[in-house]
Every structure is written in C-alpha cells, then in structure tokens.
Design a protein around this motif. Structure first.
Motif, short mmCIF file in Angstrom:
data_model
loop_
_atom_site.label_atom_id
_atom_site.label_comp_id
_atom_site.label_asym_id
_atom_site.label_seq_id
_atom_site.Cartn_x
_atom_site.Cartn_y
_atom_site.Cartn_z
N MET A 86 0.86 -1.16 0.00
CA MET A 86 0.00 0.00 0.00
C MET A 86 0.91 1.24 0.00
O MET A 86 1.79 1.37 0.84
N ASN A 87 0.66 2.14 -0.96
CA ASN A 87 1.50 3.32 -1.03
C ASN A 87 1.04 4.39 -0.04
O ASN A 87 0.01 4.23 0.64
N VAL A 88 1.78 5.46 0.05
CA VAL A 88 1.51 6.50 1.04
C VAL A 88 0.13 7.12 0.84
O VAL A 88 -0.60 7.35 1.81
N LEU A 89 -0.24 7.38 -0.38
CA LEU A 89 -1.55 8.00 -0.65
C LEU A 89 -2.70 7.09 -0.24
O LEU A 89 -3.70 7.54 0.32
N GLU A 90 -2.53 5.79 -0.50
CA GLU A 90 -3.56 4.84 -0.08
C GLU A 90 -3.66 4.77 1.44
O GLU A 90 -4.75 4.72 2.00
N ARG A 91 -2.51 4.80 2.11
CA ARG A 91 -2.50 4.78 3.58
C ARG A 91 -3.17 6.03 4.14
O ARG A 91 -3.95 5.96 5.10
N LEU A 92 -2.89 7.18 3.55
CA LEU A 92 -3.52 8.42 4.00
C LEU A 92 -5.03 8.38 3.79
O LEU A 92 -5.79 8.89 4.63
N SER A 93 -5.45 7.77 2.70
CA SER A 93 -6.88 7.64 2.44
C SER A 93 -7.54 6.77 3.51
O SER A 93 -8.63 7.09 4.00
N VAL A 94 -6.90 5.68 3.87
CA VAL A 94 -7.44 4.79 4.90
C VAL A 94 -7.50 5.51 6.24
O VAL A 94 -8.50 5.44 6.96
N VAL A 95 -6.44 6.24 6.58
CA VAL A 95 -6.42 6.99 7.83
C VAL A 95 -7.54 8.03 7.84
O VAL A 95 -8.21 8.23 8.85
N SER A 96 -7.76 8.66 6.71
CA SER A 96 -8.84 9.65 6.60
C SER A 96 -10.20 8.99 6.83
O SER A 96 -11.06 9.54 7.54
N LYS A 97 -10.40 7.81 6.28
CA LYS A 97 -11.66 7.08 6.47
C LYS A 97 -11.84 6.69 7.95
O LYS A 97 -12.95 6.79 8.48
N ILE A 98 -10.76 6.26 8.58
CA ILE A 98 -10.83 5.91 10.00
C ILE A 98 -11.23 7.13 10.81
O ILE A 98 -12.09 7.06 11.70
N THR A 99 -10.62 8.27 10.51
CA THR A 99 -10.93 9.51 11.22
C THR A 99 -12.39 9.88 11.05
O THR A 99 -13.07 10.25 12.02
N GLU A 100 -12.90 9.77 9.84
CA GLU A 100 -14.32 10.07 9.59
C GLU A 100 -15.23 9.15 10.40
O GLU A 100 -16.22 9.61 11.00
N LEU A 101 -14.91 7.86 10.41
CA LEU A 101 -15.73 6.91 11.17
C LEU A 101 -15.67 7.18 12.67
O LEU A 101 -16.68 7.09 13.37
N LEU A 102 -14.49 7.52 13.16
CA LEU A 102 -14.36 7.82 14.59
C LEU A 102 -15.16 9.07 14.95
O LEU A 102 -15.81 9.13 15.99
N GLU A 103 -15.14 10.06 14.09
CA GLU A 103 -15.92 11.28 14.33
C GLU A 103 -17.42 10.97 14.31
O GLU A 103 -18.17 11.48 15.14
N SER A 104 -17.85 10.14 13.37
CA SER A 104 -19.27 9.80 13.32
C SER A 104 -19.67 8.94 14.53
O SER A 104 -20.79 9.04 15.02
N ALA A 105 -18.74 8.14 15.03
CA ALA A 105 -19.03 7.31 16.21
C ALA A 105 -19.22 8.17 17.46
O ALA A 105 -20.01 7.82 18.34
N LYS A 106 -18.54 9.32 17.50
CA LYS A 106 -18.68 10.20 18.66
C LYS A 106 -20.11 10.71 18.82
O LYS A 106 -20.58 10.88 19.93
N VAL A 107 -20.79 10.98 17.71
CA VAL A 107 -22.13 11.56 17.77
C VAL A 107 -23.23 10.53 17.52
O VAL A 107 -24.41 10.84 17.61
N ALA A 108 -22.84 9.31 17.23
CA ALA A 108 -23.81 8.26 16.92
C ALA A 108 -24.50 7.77 18.19
O ALA A 108 -23.96 7.87 19.29
N GLN A 109 -25.69 7.24 18.01
CA GLN A 109 -26.39 6.59 19.11
C GLN A 109 -25.58 5.36 19.51
O GLN A 109 -24.87 4.77 18.69
#
Length: 121
Positions: A1-24
């Motif tokens: 996995m190249n650097v751009l792909e890794r950054l994309s995955v990290v970005s997705k993780i961040t989005e999911l963690l943020e949505s988990a904060k406000v989720a029921q």
C-alpha cells in the motif's frame, strides 16, 4: 500500500471515529467493525484473543430490547450517579450481557469523569 492509499485509509478511520462520537450507542456497534477492518488494512493486528472476543460479541439484533435499553442507558451515563460497588455490578452485568469491551470501557470512563471526587478519596 503506497503512502496515498494509507492516507486515504487513515482519513476514512478519522471520519468513522468522528461519526461514532455523535452516533447513538447501538449505531456505534455497527461502526466499530468498519474501523477494525480499516486498521487491518494498515497492518495493525489485533491479538487472537481480541479477534475471538469480537466474533463472540452478539449484535444488537441478537439481544433483547431490555438489554438494548440497558446498554443505551449505560452508554449515555445513566448509571454515573451510582456508588462504586453498584457501578461495578452494573459494569459486570452489561459485559456479561454482551456489550463489547470497548463500549464497557467507555461507560467506565464516563463514570470516572462524573465521579472524580470518589477517585481522589
């Protein structure tokens, strides 16, 4: 996995963690497997015990409505006014009923935050 792909995955993780904060609370249960999958793509391994624990955790559809109400109350801090001993019993109960460990941990953190005076004593 190249650097751009890794950054994309990290970005997705961040989005999911943020949505988990406000989720029921029960919505969080459906978000967590996606986060674990993304971490796996980054090469983060989970111990065999943790993987087995995740497989053995029941989904919200598998537990009764009473348990779901208990889980929601627990995750919302509904037991933060309990004494230390009572909260220990509640924590063990939700764990025994199938609430995932990370969610049990979130409830403990909530209780500690609400009861800082009891911790110092």
């Amino acid at each position: 996995m190249n650097v751009l792909e890794r950054l994309s995955v990290v970005s997705k993780i961040t989005e999911l963690l943020e949505s988990a904060k406000v989720a029921q609370p029960l919505e969080r249960l459906s978000i967590m497997p996606n986060i674990f999958d993304l971490f796996s793509k980054l090469g983060v391994s989970f111990s065999a015990d943790n993987e087995e624990e995740q497989k053995s955790v029941r989904t919200p559809d598998q537990v009764s409505n009473d348990n779901n109400a208990l889980f929601e109350k627990y995750l919302a801090g509904g037991f933060n006014d309990e004494s230390v001993e009572d909260f220990k019993q509640t924590m063990h109960k939700v764990n025994d009923l199938g609430l995932p460990f990370d969610s049990v941990k979130d409830g403990v953190i909530s209780w500690f935050t609400a009861n800082e005076d009891q911790i110092a004593a």
